[in-house]
Design an enzyme around this catalytic site. Structure first.
Site, mmCIF file in Angstrom:
data_model
loop_
_atom_site.group_PDB
_atom_site.id
_atom_site.type_symbol
_atom_site.label_atom_id
_atom_site.label_comp_id
_atom_site.label_asym_id
_atom_site.label_seq_id
_atom_site.Cartn_x
_atom_site.Cartn_y
_atom_site.Cartn_z
ATOM 1 N N HIS A 34 7.745 30.384 22.954
ATOM 2 C CA HIS A 34 8.768 29.864 22.025
ATOM 3 C C HIS A 34 10.005 29.323 22.740
ATOM 4 O O HIS A 34 10.898 28.787 22.104
ATOM 5 C CB HIS A 34 9.223 30.971 21.068
ATOM 6 C CG HIS A 34 8.179 31.418 20.105
ATOM 7 N ND1 HIS A 34 7.978 30.807 18.884
ATOM 8 C CD2 HIS A 34 7.273 32.407 20.175
ATOM 9 C CE1 HIS A 34 6.998 31.419 18.249
ATOM 10 N NE2 HIS A 34 6.546 32.389 19.003
ATOM 11 N N LYS A 51 1.725 36.212 14.380
ATOM 12 C CA LYS A 51 3.101 35.720 14.287
ATOM 13 C C LYS A 51 3.209 34.270 13.815
ATOM 14 O O LYS A 51 4.095 33.920 13.060
ATOM 15 C CB LYS A 51 3.793 35.819 15.649
ATOM 16 C CG LYS A 51 3.496 37.106 16.405
ATOM 17 C CD LYS A 51 4.678 37.998 16.454
ATOM 18 C CE LYS A 51 4.497 39.239 17.304
ATOM 19 N NZ LYS A 51 3.199 39.629 17.763
ATOM 20 N N GLY A 89 1.515 41.132 26.513
ATOM 21 C CA GLY A 89 1.026 40.182 25.508
ATOM 22 C C GLY A 89 2.173 39.628 24.680
ATOM 23 O O GLY A 89 2.319 38.425 24.513
ATOM 24 N N THR A 90 3.007 40.521 24.189
ATOM 25 C CA THR A 90 4.088 40.088 23.304
ATOM 26 C C THR A 90 5.131 39.276 24.086
ATOM 27 O O THR A 90 5.678 38.289 23.593
ATOM 28 C CB THR A 90 4.681 41.282 22.511
ATOM 29 O OG1 THR A 90 5.395 40.779 21.414
ATOM 30 C CG2 THR A 90 5.566 42.185 23.313
ATOM 31 N N GLY A 100 -9.110 46.111 19.336
ATOM 32 C CA GLY A 100 -8.135 45.868 20.392
ATOM 33 C C GLY A 100 -7.408 47.154 20.741
ATOM 34 O O GLY A 100 -6.890 47.827 19.847
ATOM 35 N N THR A 101 -7.394 47.486 22.005
ATOM 36 C CA THR A 101 -6.666 48.701 22.410
ATOM 37 C C THR A 101 -5.633 48.379 23.484
ATOM 38 O O THR A 101 -5.447 49.102 24.453
ATOM 39 C CB THR A 101 -7.627 49.798 22.928
ATOM 40 O OG1 THR A 101 -8.411 49.225 23.978
ATOM 41 C CG2 THR A 101 -8.509 50.327 21.828
ATOM 42 N N GLY A 102 -4.962 47.240 23.297
ATOM 43 C CA GLY A 102 -3.784 46.937 24.097
ATOM 44 C C GLY A 102 -2.631 47.738 23.501
ATOM 45 O O GLY A 102 -2.846 48.724 22.782
ATOM 46 N N GLY A 103 -1.405 47.301 23.805
ATOM 47 C CA GLY A 103 -0.225 48.029 23.336
ATOM 48 C C GLY A 103 -0.274 48.323 21.839
ATOM 49 O O GLY A 103 -0.135 49.468 21.410
ATOM 50 N N ILE A 104 -0.503 47.285 21.027
ATOM 51 C CA ILE A 104 -0.424 47.487 19.578
ATOM 52 C C ILE A 104 -1.552 48.378 19.075
ATOM 53 O O ILE A 104 -1.328 49.304 18.289
ATOM 54 C CB ILE A 104 -0.401 46.131 18.840
ATOM 55 C CG1 ILE A 104 0.940 45.460 19.113
ATOM 56 C CG2 ILE A 104 -0.605 46.318 17.329
ATOM 57 C CD1 ILE A 104 1.157 44.146 18.421
ATOM 58 N N GLU A 127 3.698 35.866 24.624
ATOM 59 C CA GLU A 127 3.697 35.155 23.349
ATOM 60 C C GLU A 127 5.107 34.654 23.005
ATOM 61 O O GLU A 127 5.283 33.546 22.497
ATOM 62 C CB GLU A 127 3.202 36.110 22.266
ATOM 63 C CG GLU A 127 2.345 35.430 21.231
ATOM 64 C CD GLU A 127 1.791 36.431 20.245
ATOM 65 O OE1 GLU A 127 1.229 37.456 20.667
ATOM 66 O OE2 GLU A 127 1.937 36.170 19.050
HETATM 67 C C1 IKT Z 1 6.821 41.468 16.250
HETATM 68 O O1 IKT Z 1 6.129 42.181 16.989
HETATM 69 O O2 IKT Z 1 6.810 41.565 15.038
HETATM 70 C C2 IKT Z 1 7.653 40.396 16.869
HETATM 71 C C3 IKT Z 1 8.574 40.864 17.971
HETATM 72 C C4 IKT Z 1 9.906 41.209 17.424
HETATM 73 C C5 IKT Z 1 9.907 42.557 16.818
HETATM 74 C C6 IKT Z 1 11.194 42.839 16.146
HETATM 75 C C7 IKT Z 1 11.464 44.318 16.043
HETATM 76 C C8 IKT Z 1 12.887 44.543 15.684
HETATM 77 C C9 IKT Z 1 13.417 45.891 16.018
HETATM 78 O O3 IKT Z 1 12.685 46.793 16.426
HETATM 79 O O4 IKT Z 1 14.645 46.061 15.825
HETATM 80 C C10 IKT Z 1 8.788 39.733 18.975
HETATM 81 C C11 IKT Z 1 9.116 38.432 18.400
HETATM 82 N N1 IKT Z 1 7.637 39.573 19.798
#
Ligand code: IKT
Length: 368
Positions: A237, A162, A229-230, A10-14, A233
């Site tokens: 919630h 997650k 993506g994040t 995967g070469t998206g953001g993460i 996601e």
């Molecule tokens: C995640 O990517 O782990 C979840 C994200 C929250 C990250 C928290 C980082 C805290 C910080 O940098 O202070 C989110 C729920 N998508």
């Protein structure tokens, strides 16, 4: 520890950020990366700068960003994952017909219909595989793990998933992973991940833990584009939304929702695997763990300070709360990808010691 040769799926953001951060860490060599349309493999080490430059702003095929705009045609490799294709197909898409997008835009990239299989075929020479894949299809990551195990991969797999329910799906495959010699580190981003580990550490002062509160603040330093993506996601919630509705939203609908909230989304009682991962490690009951936070999509400043508060009772009868706080200026990118690579290294240490199976971030901290 010897040099660790790792691959990123995967070469998206993460995926891209992990590659970037890895250049600042000792002993890590990126030897393979793939996205929906292509694969880059060089056992002497990828040219990460070139790869990042070629994929920057060009994440059509970044399967980690599950939720982009223009669904592209998924490859057979992903399509064979029965449904995951739909997730991956959404990959941050800005690709136009005839335009090179993602890894194939890099001089190191080769087009392929079977990116994951291509990496599996080279996995004898890969110590660790980071799954920067989308998380909206719950059993996708467990099924990718299964594919590596079926090919007798021996090494580390690590994800930044997650949702709590995915951990059980990995546990169901633990025998298969052990037989193959896989050390699978799950939920190794920020939350779950870094903050779960912090809770495990904060719990050490107590003999009984009553409650763990994780409250995060995120401003999107690298901008919305790189974090589609994040954001999607997280939307799953919110009250009135779930994974299916969030996945079905068009980019315009997401933007309208963000507008309605003036760019600031607040989340409570998120289904984040910190709960089962802390219970699994014997620290507290899953129901005593609460995760929530605030996401400011339009600012690079954190809207609230990220804290982990662990309340418990000491051996001598006192009740106290240990609080772990992140600095407001450290970005989510730093707090997800740095720990992910740290957990990857811990996974490799364990794998080389013959410890196979499924491990959460709290399992790699002092025992409770
Ligand atoms: C995640 O990517 O782990 C979840 C994200 C929250 C990250 C928290 C980082 C805290 C910080 O940098 O202070 C989110 C729920 N998508």
């Amino acid at each position: 520890m010897d040099d660790i040769r790792f691959a990123v799926l995967g070469t998206g953001g993460i995926g891209r950020r992990t590659l970037e951060v890895s250049q600042h860490k000792d002993g890590l060599t990126a030897v393979a990366a793939c996205d929906r349309n292509g694969v880059a493999i060089d056992h002497s080490g990828l040219d990460v700068d070139e790869l990042l430059e070629a994929t920057e702003g060009n994440i059509a095929s970044g399967p980690e960003d599950a939720s982009g705009t223009t669904p592209a045609t998924p490859t057979d490799d992903y399509a064979s994952d029965g449904g995951a294709a739909a997730v991956e197909g959404g990959g941050g898409g800005v690709k136009q017909h005839g335009e090179q997008a993602g890894i194939v835009a890099s001089s190191q990239g080769e087009p392929t219909d079977t990116p994951i299989d291509d990496i599996i075929a080279e996995s004898d020479a890969i110590d660790a595989v980071l799954l920067a894949l989308p998380n909206l299809e719950h059993d996708f990551i467990p099924r990718v793990a299964e594919r590596f195990a079926e090919a007798d991969y021996e090494g580390v797999m690590i994800d930044v998933l997650k949702r709590s329910r995915v951990i059980g799906m990995l546990d169901d495959r633990e025998d298969l992973l052990k037989e193959s010699g896989i050390t699978f580190v799950c939920g190794a981003g920020a939350t779950p991940g870094f903050l779960t580990g912090a809770a495990a550490l904060a719990a050490q002062s107590f003999v009984e833990v009553e409650e763990v509160e994780i409250w995060w603040g995120v401003g999107l330093k690298s901008g919305y584009e790189d974090n589609r993506g994040t954001v999607r996601e997280d939307i799953a919630h919110l009250d009135g939304y779930d994974i299916a509705t969030a996945r079905g939203m068009s980019e315009e609908e997401i933007e309208a929702l963000i507008d309605e909230h003036d760019g600031v989304l607040e989340f409570h009682d998120m289904e984040h695997a910190d709960d089962v991962l802390l219970e699994r490690a014997g620290i507290c009951d899953a129901e005593d763990v609460h995760v929530g936070g605030v996401l400011d999509v339009r600012s690079d400043e954190k809207p609230t300070t990220t804290t982990v508060s662990v309340t418990g009772t000491t051996f001598d009868g006192e009740t106290g709360t240990n609080t772990f706080e992140l600095d407001d200026v450290t970005s989510m990118e730093a707090n997800v990808n740095g720990p992910a690579l740290g957990y990857l290294k811990a996974g490799v240490r364990n794998n080389r010691a013959g410890h196979y199976g499924v491990f959460g971030p709290a399992d790699l901290m002092p025992g409770f």
